[in-house]
Design an enzyme around this catalytic site. Structure first.
Site, PDB file in Angstrom:
ATOM      1  N   GLY A  70       1.962  -0.576   6.379  1.00  0.00           N
ATOM      2  CA  GLY A  70       2.764   0.193   7.295  1.00  0.00           C
ATOM      3  C   GLY A  70       3.279  -0.786   8.383  1.00  0.00           C
ATOM      4  N   THR A  71       2.377  -1.497   8.975  1.00  0.00           N
ATOM      5  CA  THR A  71       2.736  -2.398   9.945  1.00  0.00           C
ATOM      6  C   THR A  71       2.909  -3.756   9.554  1.00  0.00           C
ATOM      7  OG1 THR A  71       0.430  -3.024  10.730  1.00  0.00           O
ATOM      8  CG2 THR A  71       1.446  -1.147  11.849  1.00  0.00           C
ATOM      9  N   GLY A 131      -2.458  -5.541   8.522  1.00  0.00           N
ATOM     10  CA  GLY A 131      -3.348  -5.697   7.480  1.00  0.00           C
ATOM     11  C   GLY A 131      -3.384  -6.446   6.513  1.00  0.00           C
ATOM     12  N   ASN A 149       7.172 -23.326   8.912  1.00  0.00           N
ATOM     13  CA  ASN A 149       5.779 -23.008   8.446  1.00  0.00           C
ATOM     14  C   ASN A 149       5.642 -23.128   6.907  1.00  0.00           C
ATOM     15  OD1 ASN A 149       6.398 -20.730  10.859  1.00  0.00           O
ATOM     16  ND2 ASN A 149       4.936 -22.408  11.145  1.00  0.00           N
ATOM     17  N   ASP A 165       0.784  -1.137   0.030  1.00  0.00           N
ATOM     18  CA  ASP A 165       0.088   0.020   0.018  1.00  0.00           C
ATOM     19  C   ASP A 165       0.813   1.292   0.002  1.00  0.00           C
ATOM     20  OD1 ASP A 165       0.999   0.333   2.656  1.00  0.00           O
ATOM     21  OD2 ASP A 165      -1.147   0.546   3.439  1.00  0.00           O
ATOM     22  N   HIS A 166       0.239   2.332   0.246  1.00  0.00           N
ATOM     23  CA  HIS A 166       0.905   3.529  -0.049  1.00  0.00           C
ATOM     24  C   HIS A 166       2.006   3.725   1.196  1.00  0.00           C
ATOM     25  CE1 HIS A 166      -2.355   4.062   2.622  1.00  0.00           C
ATOM     26  NE2 HIS A 166      -1.806   5.047   3.531  1.00  0.00           N
ATOM     27  N   ARG A 206       6.725   0.634   8.085  1.00  0.00           N
ATOM     28  CA  ARG A 206       6.707   1.710   8.935  1.00  0.00           C
ATOM     29  C   ARG A 206       7.317   1.449  10.394  1.00  0.00           C
ATOM     30  NH1 ARG A 206       0.708   4.430   8.022  1.00  0.00           N
ATOM     31  NH2 ARG A 206       1.210   5.848   6.290  1.00  0.00           N
TER      32      ARG A 206
HETATM   33  C1  RB5 Z   1      -2.052   2.640   6.464  1.00  0.00           C
HETATM   34  O1  RB5 Z   1      -2.251   3.943   6.932  1.00  0.00           O
HETATM   35  C2  RB5 Z   1      -2.122   1.647   7.414  1.00  0.00           C
HETATM   36  O2  RB5 Z   1      -3.342   1.391   8.079  1.00  0.00           O
HETATM   37  C3  RB5 Z   1      -1.599   0.408   6.734  1.00  0.00           C
HETATM   38  O3  RB5 Z   1      -0.530   0.307   5.938  1.00  0.00           O
HETATM   39  C4  RB5 Z   1      -1.265  -0.898   7.427  1.00  0.00           C
HETATM   40  O4  RB5 Z   1      -0.403  -0.763   8.523  1.00  0.00           O
HETATM   41  C5  RB5 Z   1      -2.510  -1.681   7.866  1.00  0.00           C
HETATM   42  O5  RB5 Z   1      -2.339  -2.509   8.475  1.00  0.00           O
END
Ligand code: RB5
Length: 150
Positions: free
Chosen positions: A73-74, A77, A106, A15-16, A116
């Site tokens: 980011g993390t 998701g 696994n 994602d972004h 991030r």
């Molecule tokens: C985007 O803001 C963030 O929610 C996404 O990158 C991710 O960390 C979701 O789990």
């Protein structure tokens, strides 16, 4: 160790929040001669990670690709989305030990990282470990087989 692991082709999505890390990872794999299919996203413009997560997970689930990479980011998701798909074993690895064990025990077929959470250098080391570490099979295959009965 029974299965040779280094994949010749990989499908990747992000994602972004992880766009820049995806570009870094892509060039590292291209430098090694890995054929990379990039399903986006292609900029830092905000988007919804399930869109790209779904594409990568579907293609690994169907067997079209043996291995994939998802980063957000993390990483949370993307791993939640990917693990909804049958036969997908997506492993969120933001450290080297998890990356190695996700392959050895696994047979993880999707590597997930948090852009991030970790820096580029660690991400590249995690990537390399994950690409090169073989699955040990044996008792671990028996446990993975149990996934299909749940
Ligand atoms: C985007 O803001 C963030 O929610 C996404 O990158 C991710 O960390 C979701 O789990």
């Amino acid at each position: 160790m029974t299965e040779s692991s280094a994949p010749k082709r990989i499908i990747i999505g992000c994602d972004h929040a992880a766009y820049r890390l995806k570009e870094t990872i892509k060039s590292a794999m291209a430098d090694q001669g890995i054929d990379v299919t990039d399903v986006g996203t292609h900029s830092e413009t905000s988007m919804d990670y399930p869109e790209t997560g779904k594409i990568v997970a579907e293609k690994v689930s169907s067997g079209e690709f043996e291995r994939g990479i998802l980063i957000c980011g993390t990483g949370l998701g993307m791993s939640m989305v990917a693990n909804k798909f049958p036969h997908v074993r997506a492993a969120l690895c933001n450290d080297l030990f998890s990356a190695a064990m996700s392959r050895r025990h696994n047979n993880a077929n999707i590597l997930v990282m948090g852009g991030r959470v970790i820096g580029d250098i660690l991400a590249l080391e995690i990537l390399q470990t994950w690409l090169e570490t073989p699955f040990e099979a044996g008792r671990h295959q028996r446990r993975l087989d149990m996934f299909d009965t749940i």
